[in-house]
Design an enzyme around this catalytic site. Structure first.
Site, PDB file in Angstrom:
ATOM      1  N   THR A  16       0.780  -1.119   0.022  1.00 13.02           N
ATOM      2  CA  THR A  16      -0.146  -0.051   0.045  1.00 13.02           C
ATOM      3  C   THR A  16       0.797   1.132  -0.032  1.00 13.02           C
ATOM      4  O   THR A  16       1.983   1.253   0.596  1.00 13.02           O
ATOM      5  CB  THR A  16      -0.910   0.009   1.211  1.00 13.02           C
ATOM      6  OG1 THR A  16      -0.059   0.042   2.395  1.00 13.02           O
ATOM      7  CG2 THR A  16      -1.824  -1.326   1.161  1.00 13.02           C
ATOM      8  N   GLY A  18       2.263   2.504  -2.588  1.00 14.57           N
ATOM      9  CA  GLY A  18       3.461   2.036  -3.483  1.00 14.57           C
ATOM     10  C   GLY A  18       3.933   2.969  -4.799  1.00 14.57           C
ATOM     11  O   GLY A  18       4.574   2.582  -5.480  1.00 14.57           O
ATOM     12  N   SER A  20       5.183   6.159  -4.636  1.00 10.65           N
ATOM     13  CA  SER A  20       6.246   7.121  -4.423  1.00 10.65           C
ATOM     14  C   SER A  20       7.089   6.710  -3.149  1.00 10.65           C
ATOM     15  O   SER A  20       6.870   5.701  -2.293  1.00 10.65           O
ATOM     16  CB  SER A  20       5.799   8.336  -4.218  1.00 10.65           C
ATOM     17  OG  SER A  20       4.983   8.550  -3.117  1.00 10.65           O
ATOM     18  N   GLY A  21       8.185   7.250  -2.680  1.00  9.80           N
ATOM     19  CA  GLY A  21       8.785   7.049  -1.598  1.00  9.80           C
ATOM     20  C   GLY A  21       9.283   5.615  -1.161  1.00  9.80           C
ATOM     21  O   GLY A  21       9.802   4.851  -2.308  1.00  9.80           O
ATOM     22  N   GLY A  23       7.616   3.124  -0.444  1.00  7.95           N
ATOM     23  CA  GLY A  23       6.781   1.963  -1.085  1.00  7.95           C
ATOM     24  C   GLY A  23       7.232   1.644  -2.490  1.00  7.95           C
ATOM     25  O   GLY A  23       7.256   0.659  -3.063  1.00  7.95           O
ATOM     26  N   TYR A 155       0.798  12.103  14.869  1.00  6.97           N
ATOM     27  CA  TYR A 155       1.800  11.241  14.120  1.00  6.97           C
ATOM     28  C   TYR A 155       2.354  10.444  14.945  1.00  6.97           C
ATOM     29  O   TYR A 155       2.398   9.294  14.766  1.00  6.97           O
ATOM     30  CB  TYR A 155       2.607  12.085  13.292  1.00  6.97           C
ATOM     31  CG  TYR A 155       3.472  11.329  12.339  1.00  6.97           C
ATOM     32  CD1 TYR A 155       3.097  10.609  11.279  1.00  6.97           C
ATOM     33  CD2 TYR A 155       4.937  10.969  12.671  1.00  6.97           C
ATOM     34  CE1 TYR A 155       3.917   9.796  10.363  1.00  6.97           C
ATOM     35  CE2 TYR A 155       5.750  10.371  11.931  1.00  6.97           C
ATOM     36  CZ  TYR A 155       5.126   9.787  10.802  1.00  6.97           C
ATOM     37  OH  TYR A 155       6.190   8.838   9.940  1.00  6.97           O
TER      38      TYR A 155
END
Length: 255
Positions: A16, A18, A20-21, A23, A155
């Site tokens: 999930t 997925g 960018s970054g 993922g 967060y």
């Protein structure tokens, strides 16, 4: 580690967040390690399309918001319709936004917890019937779960909940031999800095300068470095690793 311990040949992976970054880097790493199919989810079809162009034909993009139960049900149905069972689930999707304690709204609270806590919980629960026996689940938390970072209390707490889920689920799933572990990245250079935390290049440069002295590694992490740790937790090399938190943070909170 043996030559085949990081071999994901013929395996089906779902990530999930997925597009960018971390993922996206993890999806690329699983494909490089031989994965037969890697499902990636995201909320933007445009970013998913771009990710598919990067990853190639073994990537299956699915537009889905983990905060939406109906989207998760649709995701389950799409994987099942392909006749796939999952070898690895990387519950990676999450958001990071600032909140000011004393003036935080219920909307801000819901925004963070609906994605990072509720979304992650129901991602795993929705996809659990598709997990193979002795498969692997990796949850993406953060070193923020162990720190009281200012103006990030929502967060921080949401990621502490993720860490707790791994402990509980490792017990809940012991009869199926499904392992559940947590990856807790440190400061990693991903788009969430700009898109979530609203950081400008100057802010990122100042943070980098701080890390040069504060972290033994002396720098930020790269997404592919976190992906390497994710692959370890999902691999045969980690067959006796269950319920742990692996901090990939360059030593920032370790020393």
């Amino acid at each position: 580690m043996s030559a085949t311990s990081n071999d994901f040949s013929e395996q089906v992976i779902l990530i999930t967040g997925g597009s960018s970054g971390i993922g996206l880097a993890s999806a690329q790493a699983f494909i490089n390690a031989g994965a037969k199919r890697v499902y990636i989810t995201g909320r933007s079809q445009a970013r998913l399309t771009k990710a598919r162009e990067i990853l190639g034909d073994r990537a299956i993009p699915v537009e889905a918001d983990v905060a939406s139960i109906s989207d998760l049900q649709t995701l389950h149905a799409k994987v099942a319709a392909n006749g796939d069972k999952l070898d690895v689930l990387f519950a990676n999707a999450g958001i990071a936004i600032h909140n000011q304690f004393g003036s935080t709204t219920d909307v801000e609270f819901a925004t963070t917890f609906d994605t990072n806590v509720k979304g992650l919980f129901f991602t795993v629960q929705s996809l659990l019937p598709l997990m193979k026996p002795a498969s692997a689940i990796v949850l993406n938390a953060s070193i923020a779960a162990s720190k009281g970072m200012p103006n990030l209390s929502l967060y921080n707490a949401s990621k502490a909940a993720v860490r707790s889920f791994a402990r509980s689920w490792a017990n809940d799933l012991k009869d199926s031999l499904i392992r559940v572990n947590t990856i807790s990245p440190g400061v990693t250079r991903t788009p969430i800095m700009e898109n979530g935390l609203g950081m400008k290049e100057e802010d990122i440069a100042h943070f980098s300068a701080y890390l040069a002295g504060a972290a033994p590694a002396g720098r930020m992490g790269r997404p592919e470095e976190i992906a390497a740790a994710v692959l370890f937790l999902a691999s045969k090399a980690a067959s006796y690793v269950n319920g742990v938190e692996l901090c990939a943070d360059g030593g920032l909170i370790q020393v």
